[in-house]
Design an enzyme around this catalytic site. Structure first.
Site: not given
Ligand code: ADP
Ligand code: MG
Ligand code: MG
Length: 889
Positions: A26, A96, A105, A107, A351, A467, A776, A843, A863
């Site tokens: 990020k 973030r 999601g 962290m 990303r 499992h 083989s 094989c 092969y």
């Molecule tokens: P994740 O990795 O779970 O996607 P993010 O760090 O991208 O978490 O944050 C989740 C949401 O928070 C983002 O989709 C965005 O909408 C909001 N967000 C993050 N940073 C900002 C910011 N600087 N201003 C406004 N919204 C933000």
């Molecule tokens: Mg995000």
């Protein structure tokens, strides 16, 4: 002094996309977007090194970090013309997390940091009161959840009460005054659960959030995610601190997510969702139904809610331009997050987007055709094992189905079969030619063999990481798990659902792609390689050097192998065709025969059966090479077991049960996997070699005659450890072949080779190559004999070895390149000293595993051979191995 902090924003950045290891995905991409001049809210990234320092030093912040953060924050405040938590318009922050590879999601993120009882008033005065108090309550909620450990749902419960008390349906209906009431209750909740009140000092808030992001690297969600995706703990996470922009500032504000191409189909069209007057988490939380970005998608979905395209055309146009630019810049499909604050667009994340295999193929071939990437790059973009998803039979959508239960779609593909409740029974019935579905409450490591034998696996307990689910996905077997409505009684051998009792032998169908369980057999569609898939495979074939063959015995398997692009059969295990009812009798008769004459009589019955099988195989493969391994049966697998079975067999072969019992005792071996099998058996009983050679050559002659295409059988002698063993068997082969050829106009040429599956064979390869025209590598047995372990009872301790980190991968799945691989490399080198053009293949099970295929490329084999359904995986992996080698040399 180590640099821990990297600033971005205002048209430039200290970092870039190449610094993903240090800044996390990020952070690196925020820096890159800032460098590109895209509108990114400014901020700074604390490096993953700081996180690693934090863990290496008893969770303390590294020296110098405070100063560097203060400096970066001062810069940010100056750039924004605001101060953190100050008046008249306070600077608010988002904190973030962001690891090297994205962990969606997994962290935690904190928004609106810097608000407190004072700054919220300043914000209310300078902006809008409703917006200010809404932001504050969001902040308390997120911060308390992430940093103070107050449960999210406790806040939601309060919110729901307040909403209901006013008769409101959505949060947007709450006024500034309503929010103030909510905030007071939130703060009271914090005091109740937490040691102290909600922190008011913005600096305390900031450091609390930073340390919570670091700590989240070790939360259970993150640990599990890392395990599932092979992400090392040592990577650590970065922390991104960024100025907030607000999507919740009224009807000219919005927030959303978008992909540059459709992540499920791969279609080249912007695809995304947004919400008006909302902050980021609302889109994912599913509280309100998001709207479509484009008109086209809105119309297609038949939605009444306006698209962003019509609602905010200026921002939409600008966003499209950024999206396009990012896709070109990264040369891959992008997954982006954005926010519009009072008509101004901000980019919050980009990303490489996750996608289905189907979409991945369309996107890779599409981009190559557009000239954005090369064909070779397209080949490198597809994860070979992901093709597995496309190589399973699927339910015919037109077929009728009677769904009796639903579980989790744990491993894709569909399968029909008879219900069995124990792994042993699954094994037994499969050997007798049945197709079975293993039905268990849950599975455990001892069940592996039964799982291998089954067509599919169904459990009543357990989730996507149980499992059963993990193992089934590894094997590429359809699996439905956690179908809770099934009442399974292993002892009674019954499964009850919807008031009906199903017994062993009743047929059911499972669909591991949807989680459905159906009564009876449902019609299926066989997978095929067509469209984008076929295009990509064509490019892969152009890039690869290694040949790809299949392990197959039956004409059906051979046909599937050909359709999937196999260039021959690398291993036909002759004993596998003997498990069916009518044949096993003759096979057993042959095995228990007490003298040569009786054995010859039994073999005479097997000859026409074998000849027919080989004929079909040669015909199906139409001139492609076919390697047939002479008999290699651990005898015990063919001997009758229970009293009843012994009596039946005795009657069938015309002997006394008592005599048969004695004979079974004579034949029993303590360790049959290392017993009289392979060439040892062939040397004890040369008449077996005679019969099989005859069957092979006569079948080749007949097939050549019928198809008009030459057939060159490759006869393979198993379990050779020394040259004289091979020579003795070869004598019999050559003598028999001469006889067959003498009696016919069509003369069949054939080659004789050996499996290298014992360490001694690898060590003496130079010598063995004198008589072998090909090697083989039988890497299943070679792995067993190199390690000195038996695959059948290795599961218990190998599992433990993996847990305590002694070995990383199961050596029966991914080749142990250091040990087994060293023997292979030795055999390759030594064999080629004697015969520079010695043909070399592999094989074992490893022939379909991408990492092992990479080794085969490096080792210079000719092969690989794998199961028919793995052939496309192997073709792609072979191409990637060749391209990877080209890139590094
Ligand atoms: P994740 O990795 O779970 O996607 P993010 O760090 O991208 O978490 O944050 C989740 C949401 O928070 C983002 O989709 C965005 O909408 C909001 N967000 C993050 N940073 C900002 C910011 N600087 N201003 C406004 N919204 C933000
Ligand atoms: Mg995000
Ligand atoms: Mg073997």
């Amino acid at each position: 002094m180590t640099k821990w902090v990297y600033s971005f924003g205002g048209g430039s950045a200290e970092g870039s996309r190449d610094m993903r290891n240090l800044l996390g995905g990020k952070g690196a991409n925020l820096a890159e977007m800032a460098n590109l001049g895209l509108p990114v809210p400014p901020g700074f990234t604390i490096s993953t090194e700081a996180c690693n320092w934090f863990y290496a030093n008893g969770r303390q912040m590294p020296e110098g970090l405070h100063e560097q953060v203060a400096e970066a924050l001062a810069k940010l405040e100056k750039l924004q013309g605001k101060t953190l938590g100050g008046a008249p318009m306070p600077l608010l922050l988002s904190v973030r997390s962001g690891a090297r590879s994205s962990m969606p999601g997994m962290m935690d993120t904190v928004l609106n940091l810097g608000l407190n009882d004072e700054s919220v008033q300043a914000l209310a005065e300078s902006a809008d009161p409703r917006f200010a108090y809404d932001s504050y309550r969001r902040f308390i909620q997120m911060y308390s959840d992430v940093v103070l450990g107050v449960e999210h749902h406790d806040f939601e419960a309060i919110l729901e009460q307040e909403r209901e008390a006013r008769g409101f349906e959505t949060d947007t209906q709450l006024s500034a005054e309503d929010w103030q009431v909510v905030i007071e209750r939130f703060k009271a909740l914090v005091i109740e659960v937490n040691e102290g009140p909600f922190p008011q000092d913005p600096q305390d808030q900031l450091w609390g959030a930073i340390s919570a992001v670091f700590s989240s690297w070790m939360n259970n969600r993150a640990i599990t995610y890392r395990k599932l995706h092979d992400i090392p703990e040592s990577w650590g996470t970065a922390v991104n601190v960024q100025a907030m922009v607000f999507g919740n500032m009224g009807d000219t504000s919005a927030t959303g997510v978008a992909f540059t191409r459709d992540p499920s189909t791969g279609e080249k069209a912007l695809y995304g969702e947004f919400l008006v007057n909302a902050q980021g988490e609302d889109v994912v939380a599913g509280i309100r139904t998001p709207q479509y970005l484009t008109e086209k998608a809105r119309v297609q979905a038949g939605s009444d809610a306006p698209s962003l395209e019509t609602l905010m055309p200026e921002s939409f146009k600008e966003f499209c331009a950024h999206a396009d630019r990012l896709e070109r810049h990264y040369r891959d499909m992008q997954d982006m997050e954005f926010t519009i604050e009072r008509g101004t667009l901000w980019m919050l994340q980009t990303r490489n987007g996750k996608r289905t295999t189907h979409a991945a193929l369309k996107i890779a071939t599409g981009m190559a055709e557009e000239g954005l990437i090369t064909q070779e790059e397209a080949v490198m973009r597809i994860e070979p094992t992901s093709l597995d998803q496309l190589l399973h039979p699927t339910l015919d959508p037109k077929a009728e189905r009677n769904v009796i239960a639903r579980g989790l779609p744990a491993s894709p593909g569909a399968a029909s079969g008879e219900i069995v409740f124990t792994p042993d029974k699954a094994d037994l019935l499969t050997k007798e030619g049945h197709q079975v579905i293993l039905v268990r409450m849950e599975t455990s490591p001892e069940d592996i063999q039964g799982m291998v034998s089954s067509r599919g696996i169904l459990t009543s307990r357990g989730g996507m990481t149980s499992h059963a689910a993990v193992v089934a996905r590894g094997m590429g077997k359809p699996c439905v798990c956690g179908a809770g409505s099934l009442k399974i009684d292993h002892k009674a051998g019954t499964m009850m659902v919807l008031g009906k009792v199903y017994k062993e032998g009743d047929v059911i169908t499972i669909d591991g792609s949807t989680g459905e369980v159906m009564e009876g057999a449902v019609a299926m569609l066989q997978p095929e390689v067509s469209g984008d898939f076929a295009t990509l495979m064509k490019w892969a074939d152009q890039a690869r050097r290694l040949g790809v063959r299949a392990n197959a015995e039956t004409p059906e398997d051979a046909r599937a192998a050909r359709d999937f692009g196999a260039e021959g059969i690398g291993l036909c295990r002759t004993e596998h065709t003997f498990f069916q009812d009518d044949r096993i009798i003759a096979m057993r008769e042959m095995i228990v025969a007490e003298d040569r004459e009786a054995r010859r009589a039994a073999l005479a019955k097997l000859l026409p059966l074998q000849r027919h099988d080989f004929f079909e195989l040669f015909k199906t493969m139409r001139g492609l090479p076919v390697t047939i391994r002479l008999l290699d049966p651990p005898l015990h697998e063919f001997l009758p077991k229970g009293e009843k079975e012994i009596e039946e067999v005795a009657a069938a072969i015309g002997t006394e049960p008592s005599r048969l019992r004695e004979r079974i005792i004579e034949l029993t071996e303590a360790n049959p996997m290392l017993g009289s099998r392979g060439c040892r058996l062939l040397l004890l009983h040369p008449e077996i070699t005679e019969m099989q050679t005859r069957a092979i050559l006569e079948a080749a002659r007949d097939a050549a005659h019928q198809t008009g295409e030459p057939v060159i059988p490759e006869i393979m002698v198993p379990l050779v450890g020394m040259l004289p063993e091979l020579d003795k068997v070869k004598e019999v082969i050559d003598r028999t072949a001469e006889e067959v050829n003498a009696s016919s106009e069509i003369k069949i040429t054939y080659t004789v080779g050996t499996m290298i599956e014992l360490p001694r064979a690898a060590i003496r390869a130079r010598e063995i190559a004198q008589s072998a025209q090909f090697f083989s590598f039988g890497t299943n047995d070679l792995t067993q004999t190199t390690y000195g372990i038996s695959r059948d009872d290795a599961a218990s301790f190998l599992g433990h070895y993996q847990e305590i980190g002694l070995i990383e991968k199961d050596p029966f799945i991914t080749l142990d390149t250091e040990g087994v691989g060293a023997l292979i490399a030795l055999a390759v080198k030594e064999g080629r000293v004697t015969k520079p053009d010695l043909k070399l293949g592999i094989c074992g099970e490893h022939g379909g595993d991408p990492a092992s295929i990479r080794f085969c490329e490096e080792a210079g084999l000719d092969y690989v051979s794998c199961s028919p359904y793995r052939v496309p995986v192997a073709r792609l992996a072979a191409a990637q191995a060749a391209l990877g080698k080209k890139a590094t040399s």
